[in-house]
Design a protein around this motif. Structure first.
Motif, PDB file in Angstrom:
ATOM      1  N   THR A 117     -25.044 -18.577 -32.249  1.00  0.00           N
ATOM      2  CA  THR A 117     -24.978 -19.015 -30.857  1.00  0.00           C
ATOM      3  C   THR A 117     -23.634 -19.692 -30.644  1.00  0.00           C
ATOM      4  OG1 THR A 117     -27.367 -19.379 -30.830  1.00  0.00           O
ATOM      5  CG2 THR A 117     -26.094 -20.411 -29.071  1.00  0.00           C
ATOM      6  N   SER A 118     -22.922 -19.254 -29.614  1.00  0.00           N
ATOM      7  CA  SER A 118     -21.622 -19.836 -29.304  1.00  0.00           C
ATOM      8  C   SER A 118     -21.525 -20.086 -27.802  1.00  0.00           C
ATOM      9  CB  SER A 118     -20.492 -18.901 -29.758  1.00  0.00           C
ATOM     10  OG  SER A 118     -20.582 -17.669 -29.091  1.00  0.00           O
ATOM     11  N   ALA A 119     -20.545 -20.922 -27.416  1.00  0.00           N
ATOM     12  CA  ALA A 119     -20.364 -21.236 -25.998  1.00  0.00           C
ATOM     13  C   ALA A 119     -19.715 -20.066 -25.262  1.00  0.00           C
ATOM     14  CB  ALA A 119     -19.521 -22.490 -25.840  1.00  0.00           C
ATOM     15  N   VAL A 120     -18.869 -19.320 -25.970  1.00  0.00           N
ATOM     16  CA  VAL A 120     -18.189 -18.158 -25.394  1.00  0.00           C
ATOM     17  C   VAL A 120     -18.312 -16.995 -26.371  1.00  0.00           C
ATOM     18  CG1 VAL A 120     -16.536 -19.519 -24.037  1.00  0.00           C
ATOM     19  CG2 VAL A 120     -15.961 -18.855 -26.369  1.00  0.00           C
ATOM     20  N   ALA A 121     -17.994 -15.805 -25.910  1.00  0.00           N
ATOM     21  CA  ALA A 121     -18.054 -14.628 -26.783  1.00  0.00           C
ATOM     22  C   ALA A 121     -17.075 -14.793 -27.941  1.00  0.00           C
ATOM     23  CB  ALA A 121     -17.725 -13.375 -25.983  1.00  0.00           C
ATOM     24  N   LEU A 122     -17.509 -14.385 -29.126  1.00  0.00           N
ATOM     25  CA  LEU A 122     -16.670 -14.492 -30.317  1.00  0.00           C
ATOM     26  C   LEU A 122     -15.747 -13.290 -30.428  1.00  0.00           C
ATOM     27  CD1 LEU A 122     -19.414 -15.600 -32.885  1.00  0.00           C
ATOM     28  CD2 LEU A 122     -17.732 -17.057 -31.757  1.00  0.00           C
ATOM     29  N   THR A 123     -14.568 -13.529 -30.983  1.00  0.00           N
ATOM     30  CA  THR A 123     -13.646 -12.419 -31.253  1.00  0.00           C
ATOM     31  C   THR A 123     -14.125 -11.703 -32.510  1.00  0.00           C
ATOM     32  OG1 THR A 123     -12.191 -13.724 -32.679  1.00  0.00           O
ATOM     33  CG2 THR A 123     -11.716 -13.757 -30.294  1.00  0.00           C
ATOM     34  N   ASP A 124     -13.565 -10.529 -32.753  1.00  0.00           N
ATOM     35  CA  ASP A 124     -13.918  -9.781 -33.959  1.00  0.00           C
ATOM     36  C   ASP A 124     -13.551 -10.574 -35.213  1.00  0.00           C
ATOM     37  OD1 ASP A 124     -14.906  -7.714 -32.431  1.00  0.00           O
ATOM     38  OD2 ASP A 124     -13.082  -6.503 -32.564  1.00  0.00           O
ATOM     39  N   ALA A 125     -12.413 -11.261 -35.185  1.00  0.00           N
ATOM     40  CA  ALA A 125     -11.975 -12.055 -36.337  1.00  0.00           C
ATOM     41  C   ALA A 125     -12.942 -13.211 -36.599  1.00  0.00           C
ATOM     42  CB  ALA A 125     -10.561 -12.584 -36.109  1.00  0.00           C
ATOM     43  N   GLN A 126     -13.411 -13.861 -35.547  1.00  0.00           N
ATOM     44  CA  GLN A 126     -14.364 -14.958 -35.709  1.00  0.00           C
ATOM     45  C   GLN A 126     -15.693 -14.442 -36.253  1.00  0.00           C
ATOM     46  OE1 GLN A 126     -14.120 -16.214 -31.602  1.00  0.00           O
ATOM     47  NE2 GLN A 126     -13.019 -18.101 -32.142  1.00  0.00           N
ATOM     48  N   THR A 127     -16.134 -13.311 -35.735  1.00  0.00           N
ATOM     49  CA  THR A 127     -17.384 -12.713 -36.211  1.00  0.00           C
ATOM     50  C   THR A 127     -17.274 -12.347 -37.680  1.00  0.00           C
ATOM     51  OG1 THR A 127     -17.835 -11.844 -34.000  1.00  0.00           O
ATOM     52  CG2 THR A 127     -19.048 -10.850 -35.813  1.00  0.00           C
ATOM     53  N   GLN A 128     -16.138 -11.770 -38.070  1.00  0.00           N
ATOM     54  CA  GLN A 128     -15.936 -11.397 -39.477  1.00  0.00           C
ATOM     55  C   GLN A 128     -15.885 -12.634 -40.365  1.00  0.00           C
ATOM     56  OE1 GLN A 128     -16.099  -8.280 -40.712  1.00  0.00           O
ATOM     57  NE2 GLN A 128     -16.093  -9.302 -42.691  1.00  0.00           N
ATOM     58  N   SER A 129     -15.267 -13.692 -39.887  1.00  0.00           N
ATOM     59  CA  SER A 129     -15.199 -14.943 -40.648  1.00  0.00           C
ATOM     60  C   SER A 129     -16.605 -15.509 -40.880  1.00  0.00           C
ATOM     61  CB  SER A 129     -14.340 -15.960 -39.895  1.00  0.00           C
ATOM     62  OG  SER A 129     -14.377 -17.208 -40.526  1.00  0.00           O
ATOM     63  N   ILE A 130     -17.436 -15.478 -39.849  1.00  0.00           N
ATOM     64  CA  ILE A 130     -18.816 -15.952 -39.985  1.00  0.00           C
ATOM     65  C   ILE A 130     -19.582 -15.049 -40.940  1.00  0.00           C
ATOM     66  CG2 ILE A 130     -21.008 -16.208 -38.743  1.00  0.00           C
ATOM     67  CD1 ILE A 130     -19.298 -17.129 -36.306  1.00  0.00           C
ATOM     68  N   ARG A 131     -19.386 -13.743 -40.820  1.00  0.00           N
ATOM     69  CA  ARG A 131     -20.045 -12.781 -41.709  1.00  0.00           C
ATOM     70  C   ARG A 131     -19.683 -13.069 -43.172  1.00  0.00           C
ATOM     71  NH1 ARG A 131     -18.983  -8.350 -39.095  1.00  0.00           N
ATOM     72  NH2 ARG A 131     -21.066  -8.090 -38.258  1.00  0.00           N
ATOM     73  N   ASP A 132     -18.394 -13.293 -43.434  1.00  0.00           N
ATOM     74  CA  ASP A 132     -17.941 -13.575 -44.794  1.00  0.00           C
ATOM     75  C   ASP A 132     -18.533 -14.881 -45.319  1.00  0.00           C
ATOM     76  OD1 ASP A 132     -16.461 -11.247 -44.685  1.00  0.00           O
ATOM     77  OD2 ASP A 132     -14.557 -12.271 -44.237  1.00  0.00           O
ATOM     78  N   ALA A 146     -26.340 -11.351 -35.051  1.00  0.00           N
ATOM     79  CA  ALA A 146     -26.919 -11.276 -33.703  1.00  0.00           C
ATOM     80  C   ALA A 146     -26.336 -12.453 -32.924  1.00  0.00           C
ATOM     81  CB  ALA A 146     -28.433 -11.369 -33.766  1.00  0.00           C
ATOM     82  N   THR A 147     -25.620 -12.161 -31.860  1.00  0.00           N
ATOM     83  CA  THR A 147     -24.938 -13.230 -31.122  1.00  0.00           C
ATOM     84  C   THR A 147     -25.665 -13.575 -29.829  1.00  0.00           C
ATOM     85  OG1 THR A 147     -23.502 -11.637 -30.004  1.00  0.00           O
ATOM     86  CG2 THR A 147     -22.670 -12.614 -32.039  1.00  0.00           C
ATOM     87  N   ASN A 148     -25.623 -14.835 -29.510  1.00  0.00           N
ATOM     88  CA  ASN A 148     -26.148 -15.357 -28.244  1.00  0.00           C
ATOM     89  C   ASN A 148     -25.073 -16.253 -27.653  1.00  0.00           C
ATOM     90  OD1 ASN A 148     -28.841 -14.317 -28.604  1.00  0.00           O
ATOM     91  ND2 ASN A 148     -29.122 -15.917 -30.129  1.00  0.00           N
ATOM     92  N   ILE A 149     -24.979 -16.282 -26.351  1.00  0.00           N
ATOM     93  CA  ILE A 149     -24.023 -17.170 -25.696  1.00  0.00           C
ATOM     94  C   ILE A 149     -24.794 -18.242 -24.938  1.00  0.00           C
ATOM     95  CG2 ILE A 149     -22.210 -17.330 -23.954  1.00  0.00           C
ATOM     96  CD1 ILE A 149     -21.328 -14.545 -24.783  1.00  0.00           C
ATOM     97  N   ASP A 150     -24.450 -19.508 -25.235  1.00  0.00           N
ATOM     98  CA  ASP A 150     -25.086 -20.656 -24.602  1.00  0.00           C
ATOM     99  C   ASP A 150     -23.997 -21.666 -24.246  1.00  0.00           C
ATOM    100  OD1 ASP A 150     -26.570 -22.792 -23.735  1.00  0.00           O
ATOM    101  OD2 ASP A 150     -27.622 -23.120 -25.634  1.00  0.00           O
ATOM    102  N   PRO A 151     -23.533 -21.675 -22.992  1.00  0.00           N
ATOM    103  CA  PRO A 151     -22.453 -22.586 -22.602  1.00  0.00           C
ATOM    104  C   PRO A 151     -22.795 -24.062 -22.796  1.00  0.00           C
ATOM    105  CG  PRO A 151     -22.951 -21.015 -20.839  1.00  0.00           C
ATOM    106  CD  PRO A 151     -23.972 -20.826 -21.905  1.00  0.00           C
ATOM    107  N   GLU A 152     -24.076 -24.385 -22.905  1.00  0.00           N
ATOM    108  CA  GLU A 152     -24.484 -25.784 -23.046  1.00  0.00           C
ATOM    109  C   GLU A 152     -24.110 -26.387 -24.398  1.00  0.00           C
ATOM    110  OE1 GLU A 152     -28.431 -26.724 -21.866  1.00  0.00           O
ATOM    111  OE2 GLU A 152     -28.236 -25.658 -19.968  1.00  0.00           O
ATOM    112  N   ILE A 153     -23.751 -25.562 -25.387  1.00  0.00           N
ATOM    113  CA  ILE A 153     -23.342 -26.159 -26.671  1.00  0.00           C
ATOM    114  C   ILE A 153     -21.888 -26.615 -26.608  1.00  0.00           C
ATOM    115  CG2 ILE A 153     -25.023 -24.799 -27.958  1.00  0.00           C
ATOM    116  CD1 ILE A 153     -22.659 -23.226 -29.139  1.00  0.00           C
ATOM    117  N   ILE A 154     -21.222 -26.371 -25.511  1.00  0.00           N
ATOM    118  CA  ILE A 154     -19.874 -26.802 -25.154  1.00  0.00           C
ATOM    119  C   ILE A 154     -18.800 -26.085 -25.970  1.00  0.00           C
ATOM    120  CG2 ILE A 154     -18.293 -28.767 -24.866  1.00  0.00           C
ATOM    121  CD1 ILE A 154     -20.850 -30.527 -24.616  1.00  0.00           C
ATOM    122  N   GLY A 155     -18.918 -26.082 -27.283  1.00  0.00           N
ATOM    123  CA  GLY A 155     -17.937 -25.427 -28.147  1.00  0.00           C
ATOM    124  C   GLY A 155     -18.518 -25.315 -29.545  1.00  0.00           C
ATOM    125  N   GLY A 156     -17.822 -24.609 -30.416  1.00  0.00           N
ATOM    126  CA  GLY A 156     -18.302 -24.421 -31.776  1.00  0.00           C
ATOM    127  C   GLY A 156     -19.394 -23.368 -31.841  1.00  0.00           C
TER     128      GLY A 156
END
Length: 182
Positions: A117-132, A146-156
Motif C-alpha cells: 500500500t502506497s500513497a501514490v503509484a509506485l515506479t517500476d524501480a520501486q516495485t522491483q526494490s520491494i520485490r527484491d 499486489a498494489t493498493n493506493i491509499d493517499p491517507e498514509i501520506i507517504g512511504g
C-alpha cells in the motif's frame, strides 16, 4: 456462516477440487490465469457479483449470463466448474474460491504474495526494490506484488507478507513520534 466456517466448508474444498483437476490435466497455470481473469471481471462489474449472489435470480439465468460472459475467456473445465457452482448454489463464493486457488498456486510454486500500500503509484524501480527486499526476507523463489493506493498514509509504504506487516508509512511515523512525545 462466519468467515472461518465459509473458508472450511465452501472455499477450501472447491478450490482444492479445482486445483486437483488442474494438476491432473497439467493446466495449473492456465486455471490460475482463468481465476485471475474471473477476479478481474468481478472487480470491474459489481453488478455481476450481485446477480450471481442473488438467490432470487434463477439458476438458468445465472448459467446463461456466465455462458455469455466467460465461455470464450476460460478453459472449458473452468466453465463447467462455474456451472457446477451455480447448480450447487455456491457461485456467490466465486471470488473466495478463486482467491484460494491462487493462494494454493503460489504455495505450489513457492511464490510469496506481498500486498503493498502506497500513497501514490509506485515506479517500476520501486516495485522491483520491494520485490527484491521481500524475496531476501522470505527466501522465496519469486514475489508477486499486489498494489493498493491509499493517499491517507501520506507517504512511504506498508508491506504485508502473510501475517507480517512492515509499516514504513509517514502516517505510522507521525503516530510513533506522537506516542514518544506523550
Amino acid at each position: 456462516m462466519k468467515g472461518s466456517a465459509v473458508g472450511s466448508v465452501v472455499l477450501v474444498p472447491y478450490a482444492d477440487a479445482l486445483m486437483s483437476l488442474a494438476q491432473s490435466q497439467n493446466l495449473v497455470d492456465e486455471f490460475g490465469d482463468n481465476c485471475a481473469a474471473l477476479l478481474e471481471l468481478l472487480d470491474e462489474s459489481p453488478e455481476l457479483s450481485e446477480i450471481l449472489s442473488n438467490p432470487i435470480v434463477k439458476i438458468v439465468d445465472k448459467k446463461a449470463i456466465l455462458a455469455n460472459i466467460v465461455t470464450d475467456q476460460v478453459h472449458p473445465f473452468v466453465s463447467n466448474f462455474l456451472m457446477i457452482l451455480v447448480d450447487r448454489r455456491r457461485i456467490g463464493y466465486l471470488r473466495g474460491i478463486c482467491q484460494r486457488y491462487q493462494a494454493a498456486l503460489r504455495a505450489l510454486k513457492g511464490i510469496v504474495l506481498a500486498e503493498v500500500t502506497s500513497a501514490v503509484a509506485l515506479t517500476d524501480a520501486q516495485t522491483q526494490s520491494i520485490r527484491d527486499r521481500v524475496q531476501g526476507m522470505t527466501g522465496s523463489n519469486s514475489v508477486e506484488i499486489a498494489t493498493n493506493i491509499d493517499p491517507e498514509i501520506i507517504g512511504g509504504v506498508i508491506i504485508k507478507v502473510g501475517s507480517q506487516v512492515i509499516d514504513s508509512s509517514l502516517r505510522a511515523e507521525i503516530r510513533r513520534l506522537g506516542l514518544s512525545i506523550a
